[in-house]
Scaffold this motif. Structure first.
Motif, PDB file in Angstrom:
ATOM      1  N   GLU A  71      43.852  51.641  -0.198  1.00  0.00           N
ATOM      2  CA  GLU A  71      43.185  50.312   0.351  1.00  0.00           C
ATOM      3  C   GLU A  71      44.310  49.491   0.998  1.00  0.00           C
ATOM      4  O   GLU A  71      43.815  48.704   1.975  1.00  0.00           O
ATOM      5  CB  GLU A  71      42.392  49.774  -0.950  1.00  0.00           C
ATOM      6  N   GLN A  72      45.239  49.316   0.384  1.00  0.00           N
ATOM      7  CA  GLN A  72      46.053  48.206   0.656  1.00  0.00           C
ATOM      8  C   GLN A  72      46.693  48.702   2.195  1.00  0.00           C
ATOM      9  O   GLN A  72      46.723  47.907   3.109  1.00  0.00           O
ATOM     10  CB  GLN A  72      47.521  48.175  -0.152  1.00  0.00           C
ATOM     11  N   LEU A  73      46.823  50.020   2.471  1.00  0.00           N
ATOM     12  CA  LEU A  73      47.331  50.637   3.661  1.00  0.00           C
ATOM     13  C   LEU A  73      46.456  50.387   4.513  1.00  0.00           C
ATOM     14  O   LEU A  73      46.500  49.974   5.703  1.00  0.00           O
ATOM     15  CB  LEU A  73      47.692  51.889   3.491  1.00  0.00           C
ATOM     16  N   GLN A  74      45.081  50.816   4.282  1.00  0.00           N
ATOM     17  CA  GLN A  74      43.753  50.533   5.209  1.00  0.00           C
ATOM     18  C   GLN A  74      43.778  49.190   5.595  1.00  0.00           C
ATOM     19  O   GLN A  74      43.277  48.798   6.751  1.00  0.00           O
ATOM     20  CB  GLN A  74      42.629  50.962   4.485  1.00  0.00           C
ATOM     21  N   ASN A  75      43.800  48.189   4.545  1.00  0.00           N
ATOM     22  CA  ASN A  75      43.634  46.735   5.132  1.00  0.00           C
ATOM     23  C   ASN A  75      44.550  46.344   6.099  1.00  0.00           C
ATOM     24  O   ASN A  75      44.195  45.559   6.911  1.00  0.00           O
ATOM     25  CB  ASN A  75      43.878  45.954   3.671  1.00  0.00           C
ATOM     26  N   ILE A  76      45.926  46.884   5.823  1.00  0.00           N
ATOM     27  CA  ILE A  76      46.917  46.449   6.677  1.00  0.00           C
ATOM     28  C   ILE A  76      46.477  47.086   8.329  1.00  0.00           C
ATOM     29  O   ILE A  76      46.708  46.210   9.148  1.00  0.00           O
ATOM     30  CB  ILE A  76      48.417  46.870   6.300  1.00  0.00           C
ATOM     31  N   ASN A  77      46.057  48.377   8.207  1.00  0.00           N
ATOM     32  CA  ASN A  77      45.991  48.796   9.534  1.00  0.00           C
ATOM     33  C   ASN A  77      44.592  47.994  10.208  1.00  0.00           C
ATOM     34  O   ASN A  77      44.551  47.854  11.389  1.00  0.00           O
ATOM     35  CB  ASN A  77      45.435  50.293   9.354  1.00  0.00           C
ATOM     36  N   ASN A  78      43.746  47.609   9.215  1.00  0.00           N
ATOM     37  CA  ASN A  78      42.551  46.998   9.973  1.00  0.00           C
ATOM     38  C   ASN A  78      42.981  45.561  10.439  1.00  0.00           C
ATOM     39  O   ASN A  78      42.414  45.245  11.618  1.00  0.00           O
ATOM     40  CB  ASN A  78      41.720  46.610   8.386  1.00  0.00           C
ATOM     41  N   LEU A  79      43.786  44.905   9.880  1.00  0.00           N
ATOM     42  CA  LEU A  79      44.358  43.567  10.184  1.00  0.00           C
ATOM     43  C   LEU A  79      45.045  43.676  11.570  1.00  0.00           C
ATOM     44  O   LEU A  79      45.047  42.852  12.439  1.00  0.00           O
ATOM     45  CB  LEU A  79      45.078  42.902   9.077  1.00  0.00           C
ATOM     46  N   GLU A  80      45.885  44.804  11.378  1.00  0.00           N
ATOM     47  CA  GLU A  80      46.579  45.107  12.716  1.00  0.00           C
ATOM     48  C   GLU A  80      45.637  45.269  14.215  1.00  0.00           C
ATOM     49  O   GLU A  80      46.009  45.058  15.106  1.00  0.00           O
ATOM     50  CB  GLU A  80      47.583  46.271  12.401  1.00  0.00           C
ATOM     51  N   ASN A  81      44.764  46.204  13.696  1.00  0.00           N
ATOM     52  CA  ASN A  81      43.720  46.433  14.698  1.00  0.00           C
ATOM     53  C   ASN A  81      43.017  45.210  15.385  1.00  0.00           C
ATOM     54  O   ASN A  81      42.796  44.961  16.322  1.00  0.00           O
ATOM     55  CB  ASN A  81      42.730  47.527  14.365  1.00  0.00           C
ATOM     56  N   ASP A  82      42.360  44.428  14.358  1.00  0.00           N
ATOM     57  CA  ASP A  82      42.035  43.022  14.811  1.00  0.00           C
ATOM     58  C   ASP A  82      42.997  42.238  15.564  1.00  0.00           C
ATOM     59  O   ASP A  82      42.425  41.635  16.480  1.00  0.00           O
ATOM     60  CB  ASP A  82      41.425  42.261  13.245  1.00  0.00           C
ATOM     61  N   LEU A  83      44.174  42.297  15.341  1.00  0.00           N
ATOM     62  CA  LEU A  83      45.089  41.293  15.949  1.00  0.00           C
ATOM     63  C   LEU A  83      45.366  41.857  17.418  1.00  0.00           C
ATOM     64  O   LEU A  83      45.340  41.036  18.568  1.00  0.00           O
ATOM     65  CB  LEU A  83      46.452  41.374  15.331  1.00  0.00           C
ATOM     66  N   LYS A  84      45.298  43.278  17.648  1.00  0.00           N
ATOM     67  CA  LYS A  84      45.642  43.866  18.797  1.00  0.00           C
ATOM     68  C   LYS A  84      44.219  43.501  19.637  1.00  0.00           C
ATOM     69  O   LYS A  84      44.454  43.368  21.068  1.00  0.00           O
ATOM     70  CB  LYS A  84      45.594  45.349  18.723  1.00  0.00           C
ATOM     71  N   LYS A  85      43.079  43.616  19.098  1.00  0.00           N
ATOM     72  CA  LYS A  85      41.955  43.212  19.837  1.00  0.00           C
ATOM     73  C   LYS A  85      41.766  41.773  20.421  1.00  0.00           C
ATOM     74  O   LYS A  85      41.542  41.522  21.314  1.00  0.00           O
ATOM     75  CB  LYS A  85      40.669  43.434  19.161  1.00  0.00           C
ATOM     76  N   LEU A  86      42.335  40.745  19.616  1.00  0.00           N
ATOM     77  CA  LEU A  86      42.439  39.512  19.709  1.00  0.00           C
ATOM     78  C   LEU A  86      43.540  39.130  20.953  1.00  0.00           C
ATOM     79  O   LEU A  86      43.213  38.225  21.626  1.00  0.00           O
ATOM     80  CB  LEU A  86      42.673  38.684  18.447  1.00  0.00           C
TER      81      LEU A  86
END
Length: 535
Positions: free
Chosen positions: A519-534
């Motif tokens: 879950e921790q790794l998935q949360n990091i990946n999700n936040l990184e993906n959000d930052l890339k989109k922004l």
């Protein structure tokens, strides 16, 4: 081409001017070098700057005597001793010698400068106030200068104006060709109460300088600020004491004190009436704030705190109308004033081959050269005059307050004006913020929202990274005991979590811990993906 010829002529003009007109002498060797460098930076490398003691030896000589000048300006050191032992050309000091000890060489500097003026010369020097009233030999020197009708003006300056000293200072203006209106008179200006306060030293604001300049130039008498004084009054009434407050006293009126108001409350009616002239300028009625009858009034019930007074004043219809009227006058003034600004810039002139065919000594090719625009000082004078004429009609500010508004604005844009004068109108003169605020408002708001979202996601990611317990690899553990924080990057944390997942998968006993790490790794990946989109 013409531009090169103009540059050569310009340089020759300044070279010749400097060689025959610009001179200076300074006791301190370092400061003399700085003065020389200053001249070089201003394209006058041939100005003659001497290093030496002015009183002892006037190094700038001509024909076996000290040189005479049209204009002398100086800021000599205050309260110095001097010696006559090795003094050269002591006939410079026409009115006598000040004491050699006791730090009273100030009037010796003044006498040297007076002797260095030609028959129509003018000078201005900074002096401590002591030279205006000290007795003994200095009084005799002062008397001689006054009786010789040499002093045009004495201007008192604010306290702590000069670095390294808090001694009160003044400007002493000498003129060997005073106008007839000032024969046997001295013009006094007491400007010591109008200045800006600084942490280390005070300073003259643009409006203060403008007022001094205007009043001095026009010899305008203002109660509590300036006055023309006859030599007879100076000699017979004040015995040659030139203390400025004897002639122009700017001591403020004492604050009104009302014991009853202090004890029982209320605002004295007389104090409110004293501000009536200011109210009338804006069509404002004191009844908007105060209520009651008799000699003492009280704030209205809705006035509960100081900020409420500001709201009442700013929302008053008459005040709004006054400001609107002033703004319209300013807009109308600018429609004319902007034409003067446009003429500051050099004019680009193009000549084609055909137009130059009959001109001698000119290469037959297209030429682009500039004709100089209007002088900045002339534009300023013209604009200031029209600005005053425009705003004085409104009767809300006096002429010096109006001038203060203008010169503060002019000071803020002075470097832009020099750029316009030098190279013309350039896009760099217009701030990027102006274009953004006026033409890209929506885009600016969108970018600001994106930046806010990026900052929020970045903070969230950083908090998540810092919350994960992180252990170094065995290989790097001994390299640096304090490098845990240095190695805590998003990549190292992700690599660490992946290695933990690989280890935990080998046993069925760590399901819960494995789930948590995933879950921790998935949360990091999700936040990184959000930052890339922004981004």
């Amino acid at each position: 081409d013409y531009a090169d010829r103009r540059t050569d002529e310009h340089y020759k003009h300044w070279h010749d001017f400097a060689m025959s007109n610009l001179f200076g002498i300074e006791l301190n060797d370092s400061i003399a070098r700085v003065a020389k460098m200053n001249m070089i930076l201003h394209n006058v490398p041939d100005a003659r700057i001497e290093n030496g003691d002015t009183i002892e030896d006037p190094k700038i000589t001509e024909g076996g005597s000290w040189k005479k000048f049209d204009i002398v300006i100086a800021n000599p050191p205050f309260s110095q001793n001097y010696s006559r032992a090795n003094m050269k050309m002591d006939n410079r000091f026409l009115f006598g010698f000040a004491p050699e000890t006791g730090k009273k060489a100030d009037l010796m500097f003044v006498q040297h400068m007076i002797s260095s003026l030609n028959s129509e010369g003018r000078m201005a020097t900074i002096m401590p106030h002591g030279v205006l009233f000290r007795g003994g030999a200095e009084k005799l020197i002062r008397k001689g200068i006054v009786d010789a009708n040499l002093i045009e003006a004495i201007i008192s300056l604010p306290p702590a104006l000069f670095y390294g000293t808090s001694i009160p200072a003044c400007v002493l203006v000498i003129n060997k060709n005073k106008p007839d209106t000032l024969r046997d008179k001295i013009f006094f200006i007491n400007a010591d109460a109008e200045y800006g306060e600084g942490k280390v030293q005070n300073f003259l604001r643009p409006e203060d300088i403008e007022k001094i300049n205007y009043v001095f130039t026009h010899k305008k008498e203002i109660l509590g600020y300036s006055r023309v004084v006859d030599r007879k009054e100076i000699a017979e009434v004040h015995d040659y004491n030139l203390n400025i407050r004897r002639y122009v006293d700017n001591t403020p009126e004492p604050e009104p004190e009302d014991v009853r108001a202090h004890l029982l409350g209320g605002v004295p009616e007389t104090e409110i009436e004293s501000q009536e002239q200011q109210y009338n300028k804006f069509g404002f009625s004191a009844g908007r704030i105060f209520a009651g009858e008799g000699k003492y009034l009280y704030f209205k019930d809705e006035i509960t705190e100081k900020s409420t007074i500001k709201q009442v004043v700013e929302n008053d219809e008459n005040i709004k109308a006054t400001y609107s009227s002033i703004q319209k006058k300013l807009d109308d003034w600018w429609q004319t004033g902007k034409e003067d600004f446009a003429r500051l810039a050099p004019v680009q002139i193009y000549k084609t081959e055909e137009a130059m065919a009959d001109e001698a000594d000119v290469v037959r090719s297209m030429l682009d050269y500039t004709a100089s625009g209007l002088q900045i000082s002339k534009v300023k004078d013209h604009l200031l005059k029209s600005f005053k004429e425009t705003l004085l009609i409104a009767s809300t500010l006096d002429e010096f307050q109006v001038a203060g508004v203008f010169v503060n604005w002019w000071t803020d844009i002075k470097y832009d004006l020099k750029t316009i004068k030098s190279v013309g109108w350039s896009p760099s003169l217009i701030p990027d913020e102006y274009f953004i605020d006026n033409y890209f408002t929506k885009e600016k708001e969108t970018i600001q929202k994106l930046e806010t979202a990026i900052n929020e996601k970045s903070s969230e990611l950083q908090e998540l990274i810092e919350s994960i317990e992180f252990e170094q690899d065995d290989e790097s553990e001994g390299e640096d005991e304090n490098n845990d924080e240095d190695n805590r990057t998003t990549k190292t944390i992700k690599d660490y979590l992946k290695s933990q997942i690989s280890e935990l998968k080998k046993s069925e006993d760590f399901r819960d811990e494995l789930k948590q790490i995933k879950e921790q790794l998935q949360n990091i990946n999700n936040l990184e993906n959000d930052l890339k989109k922004l981004k």
